[in-house]
Design an enzyme around this catalytic site. Structure first.
Site, PDB file in Angstrom:
ATOM      1  N   SER A  46      39.590  38.737  33.132  1.00 56.96           N
ATOM      2  CA  SER A  46      40.542  38.575  33.537  1.00 56.96           C
ATOM      3  C   SER A  46      41.767  37.865  33.191  1.00 56.96           C
ATOM      4  O   SER A  46      42.716  37.746  33.816  1.00 56.96           O
ATOM      5  CB  SER A  46      40.203  38.510  35.301  1.00 56.96           C
ATOM      6  OG  SER A  46      39.507  37.180  35.079  1.00 56.96           O
ATOM      7  N   HIS A  47      41.521  36.993  31.889  1.00 61.42           N
ATOM      8  CA  HIS A  47      42.758  36.198  31.922  1.00 61.42           C
ATOM      9  C   HIS A  47      43.158  36.447  30.096  1.00 61.42           C
ATOM     10  O   HIS A  47      43.697  35.935  29.367  1.00 61.42           O
ATOM     11  CB  HIS A  47      42.429  34.680  32.274  1.00 61.42           C
ATOM     12  CG  HIS A  47      41.872  34.042  33.227  1.00 61.42           C
ATOM     13  ND1 HIS A  47      41.094  34.446  34.153  1.00 61.42           N
ATOM     14  CD2 HIS A  47      43.308  33.696  34.528  1.00 61.42           C
ATOM     15  CE1 HIS A  47      41.296  34.046  35.559  1.00 61.42           C
ATOM     16  NE2 HIS A  47      42.595  33.740  35.420  1.00 61.42           N
ATOM     17  N   PHE A 120      49.144  31.860  35.716  1.00 54.06           N
ATOM     18  CA  PHE A 120      48.909  33.217  35.463  1.00 54.06           C
ATOM     19  C   PHE A 120      47.704  33.317  35.229  1.00 54.06           C
ATOM     20  O   PHE A 120      46.524  33.446  35.043  1.00 54.06           O
ATOM     21  CB  PHE A 120      49.177  34.872  34.999  1.00 54.06           C
ATOM     22  CG  PHE A 120      49.480  34.234  33.717  1.00 54.06           C
ATOM     23  CD1 PHE A 120      48.440  34.518  33.001  1.00 54.06           C
ATOM     24  CD2 PHE A 120      50.414  33.575  32.886  1.00 54.06           C
ATOM     25  CE1 PHE A 120      48.949  34.005  31.517  1.00 54.06           C
ATOM     26  CE2 PHE A 120      50.317  33.876  31.216  1.00 54.06           C
ATOM     27  CZ  PHE A 120      49.769  33.883  30.961  1.00 54.06           C
ATOM     28  N   PHE A 178      36.806  27.090  38.801  1.00 55.47           N
ATOM     29  CA  PHE A 178      36.546  28.042  39.497  1.00 55.47           C
ATOM     30  C   PHE A 178      37.611  28.429  41.626  1.00 55.47           C
ATOM     31  O   PHE A 178      38.149  27.524  40.775  1.00 55.47           O
ATOM     32  CB  PHE A 178      35.687  28.049  39.471  1.00 55.47           C
ATOM     33  CG  PHE A 178      34.925  27.062  41.236  1.00 55.47           C
ATOM     34  CD1 PHE A 178      34.873  26.570  42.277  1.00 55.47           C
ATOM     35  CD2 PHE A 178      33.671  25.922  40.192  1.00 55.47           C
ATOM     36  CE1 PHE A 178      34.703  25.866  42.594  1.00 55.47           C
ATOM     37  CE2 PHE A 178      33.809  24.531  41.190  1.00 55.47           C
ATOM     38  CZ  PHE A 178      34.409  24.522  41.992  1.00 55.47           C
ATOM     39  N   ARG A 185      40.901  37.487  41.564  1.00 52.94           N
ATOM     40  CA  ARG A 185      41.634  38.551  41.644  1.00 52.94           C
ATOM     41  C   ARG A 185      41.687  39.664  41.022  1.00 52.94           C
ATOM     42  O   ARG A 185      42.138  40.830  41.050  1.00 52.94           O
ATOM     43  CB  ARG A 185      43.119  37.967  41.946  1.00 52.94           C
ATOM     44  CG  ARG A 185      43.925  39.900  42.964  1.00 52.94           C
ATOM     45  CD  ARG A 185      45.270  39.616  43.329  1.00 52.94           C
ATOM     46  NE  ARG A 185      46.208  40.913  43.929  1.00 52.94           N
ATOM     47  CZ  ARG A 185      45.535  41.096  45.438  1.00 52.94           C
ATOM     48  NH1 ARG A 185      44.366  40.392  46.050  1.00 52.94           N
ATOM     49  NH2 ARG A 185      46.163  41.602  46.027  1.00 52.94           N
ATOM     50  N   ASP A 187      39.308  39.789  38.408  1.00 50.75           N
ATOM     51  CA  ASP A 187      38.301  40.380  38.443  1.00 50.75           C
ATOM     52  C   ASP A 187      38.751  41.743  38.654  1.00 50.75           C
ATOM     53  O   ASP A 187      37.737  43.135  38.851  1.00 50.75           O
ATOM     54  CB  ASP A 187      37.580  40.094  38.408  1.00 50.75           C
ATOM     55  CG  ASP A 187      36.802  39.033  37.184  1.00 50.75           C
ATOM     56  OD1 ASP A 187      36.816  39.043  36.435  1.00 50.75           O
ATOM     57  OD2 ASP A 187      37.276  37.847  37.629  1.00 50.75           O
ATOM     58  N   HIS A 228      32.745  29.009  54.983  1.00 57.64           N
ATOM     59  CA  HIS A 228      33.683  27.424  55.730  1.00 57.64           C
ATOM     60  C   HIS A 228      34.254  26.645  54.323  1.00 57.64           C
ATOM     61  O   HIS A 228      34.686  25.956  54.533  1.00 57.64           O
ATOM     62  CB  HIS A 228      33.565  26.658  56.935  1.00 57.64           C
ATOM     63  CG  HIS A 228      32.723  26.052  56.626  1.00 57.64           C
ATOM     64  ND1 HIS A 228      30.523  26.864  56.895  1.00 57.64           N
ATOM     65  CD2 HIS A 228      32.056  24.595  56.220  1.00 57.64           C
ATOM     66  CE1 HIS A 228      29.830  26.115  56.523  1.00 57.64           C
ATOM     67  NE2 HIS A 228      30.400  25.216  56.676  1.00 57.64           N
ATOM     68  N   GLN A 307      29.462  27.026  29.683  1.00 56.93           N
ATOM     69  CA  GLN A 307      28.413  27.230  27.850  1.00 56.93           C
ATOM     70  C   GLN A 307      28.465  28.874  27.887  1.00 56.93           C
ATOM     71  O   GLN A 307      27.917  28.494  26.989  1.00 56.93           O
ATOM     72  CB  GLN A 307      26.887  26.506  28.443  1.00 56.93           C
ATOM     73  CG  GLN A 307      26.157  27.231  27.352  1.00 56.93           C
ATOM     74  CD  GLN A 307      26.608  25.611  26.355  1.00 56.93           C
ATOM     75  OE1 GLN A 307      26.966  24.477  26.376  1.00 56.93           O
ATOM     76  NE2 GLN A 307      26.910  26.610  25.323  1.00 56.93           N
ATOM     77  N   ARG A 309      30.545  30.258  28.339  1.00 60.59           N
ATOM     78  CA  ARG A 309      32.205  30.447  27.447  1.00 60.59           C
ATOM     79  C   ARG A 309      32.607  29.946  26.002  1.00 60.59           C
ATOM     80  O   ARG A 309      32.352  30.304  25.130  1.00 60.59           O
ATOM     81  CB  ARG A 309      33.055  30.050  28.714  1.00 60.59           C
ATOM     82  CG  ARG A 309      34.837  30.133  28.215  1.00 60.59           C
ATOM     83  CD  ARG A 309      35.433  29.618  29.479  1.00 60.59           C
ATOM     84  NE  ARG A 309      35.681  28.639  29.719  1.00 60.59           N
ATOM     85  CZ  ARG A 309      36.184  27.304  28.762  1.00 60.59           C
ATOM     86  NH1 ARG A 309      36.742  27.537  27.637  1.00 60.59           N
ATOM     87  NH2 ARG A 309      36.083  25.838  29.474  1.00 60.59           N
TER      88      ARG A 309
END
Length: 337
Positions: A46-47, A120, A178, A185, A187, A228, A307, A309
């Site tokens: 996604s990036h 981005f 994360f 988004r 993904d 929450h 890991q 990654r």
């Protein structure tokens, strides 16, 4: 699925070609190509090159300044500010990094505030670059208001990622990155492009009902992770990477976009820590405690964040990467002669 195999150099060259052919300056294009290539290399799909689609849209239709000249401002012994001049954040970060590192080494802790930037990418490239200098790092940024608060159904927050890196002697750094949303988004968009449903709990539709339809999710609101708790963290990111540094919240970034659908424009806060200065005579013991912590995690069969990654990075550096053919063709179609 049919794929196209590319070397990392080919990924980088493709990104530069797409961006410069659409009017972006070479210095910006090269800085952006580095993080896009890194995303594809580490199988953060996604990036990776997918992000070129919204980069080009931002160049063609948004308020992005493809030839921006970032301005570095030495604010105090422990703070540096870079005004990105409404360009992408990558070049601004590269220009501010040496100043941030020097301040953190001297003072023990220092902050880099990037203002008026379009952002981005993932945040791990930033914190990994700081960890490579022997410093710990924390980074945060808002985005567009796509995410509902816990108990609500209307977008308020951005995906609001948090990233952290801890340097390790002779080993890859401890890194996590994360979103405070249930998922990035990008993904959801990749699921939409592939015709796949998303898991329950990622988003609600425009009426506030749970949905597994990615198109409905993109029209509705994403959800925070952890109820929450994720919602509170998302609000924290809004405040300290927005108003604290004099920049936009995700709500204001969405207004600034005026419905174009470009990359979000806002600020970014990056903090660097120098363990030897902060720990003083206890620095050696502190380093040992950190390694004992990591050993206690992996020693019982658990894995450290990133890991997977890092494993993907090793594969890609030796074998190259594979990109879905339909995505590759969409990226090629962005090139202007």
């Amino acid at each position: 699925m049919e794929t196209v195999k590319l070397s990392l150099q080919q990924v980088n060259d493709l990104a530069v070609r797409v961006l410069t052919s659409n009017g972006m300056g070479a210095d910006h294009a090269n800085a952006i190509a580095k993080v896009i290539t890194a995303g594809q290399r580490d199988e953060c799909h996604s990036h990776g090159i997918y992000r070129l689609i919204v980069c080009v849209k931002s160049l063609r239709d948004g308020k992005l300044n493809g030839h921006a000249r970032p301005l570095v401002q030495d604010v105090s012994p422990a703070a540096v500010r870079v005004n990105a001049d409404f360009g992408y954040s990558q070049l601004a970060f590269e220009m501010g990094l040496p100043v941030l590192v020097e301040k953190a080494r001297t003072v023990g802790i220092a902050a880099l505030a990037i203002n008026d930037c379009f952002h981005f990418s993932a945040l791990w490239p930033e914190v990994e670059a700081i960890a490579a200098e022997g410093l710990a790092a924390l980074a945060m940024t808002p985005s567009h208001s796509w995410v509902a608060p816990a108990g609500g159904t209307k977008p308020v927050f951005g995906t609001n990622p948090i990233a952290f890196a801890w340097p390790r002697e002779g080993a890859l750094p401890f890194v996590f990155d994360f979103a405070t949303s249930a998922i990035a988004r990008g993904d959801i968009e990749l699921h939409r492009r592939a015709g796949k449903e998303i898991p329950t709990g990622w988003a609600v539709d425009a009426a506030g009902n749970p949905t597994t339809n990615p198109a409905a999710a993109l029209q509705g609101a994403m959800l925070t992770f952890g109820g929450h708790k994720g919602s509170a963290l998302a609000a924290m990111v809004e405040l300290i990477a927005g108003p604290l540094i004099g920049d936009l919240t995700s709500l204001e970034s969405q207004k600034f976009d005026e419905g174009v659908g470009a990359t979000p424009c806002h600020g970014e806060l990056i903090v660097a820590f120098n363990p030897p200065v902060l720990a003083g005579e206890r620095a050696v013991a502190g380093s040992r405690y950190a390694e004992e912590l990591f050993d206690a995690i992996v020693g019982q069969g658990a894995r450290l964040p990133s890991q997977r990654r890092f494993d993907a990075r090793a594969r890609s550096e030796s074998r190259g990467v594979e990109v879905p053919a339909h995505l590759y063709n969409d990226i090629l179609a962005l090139v202007r002669d």
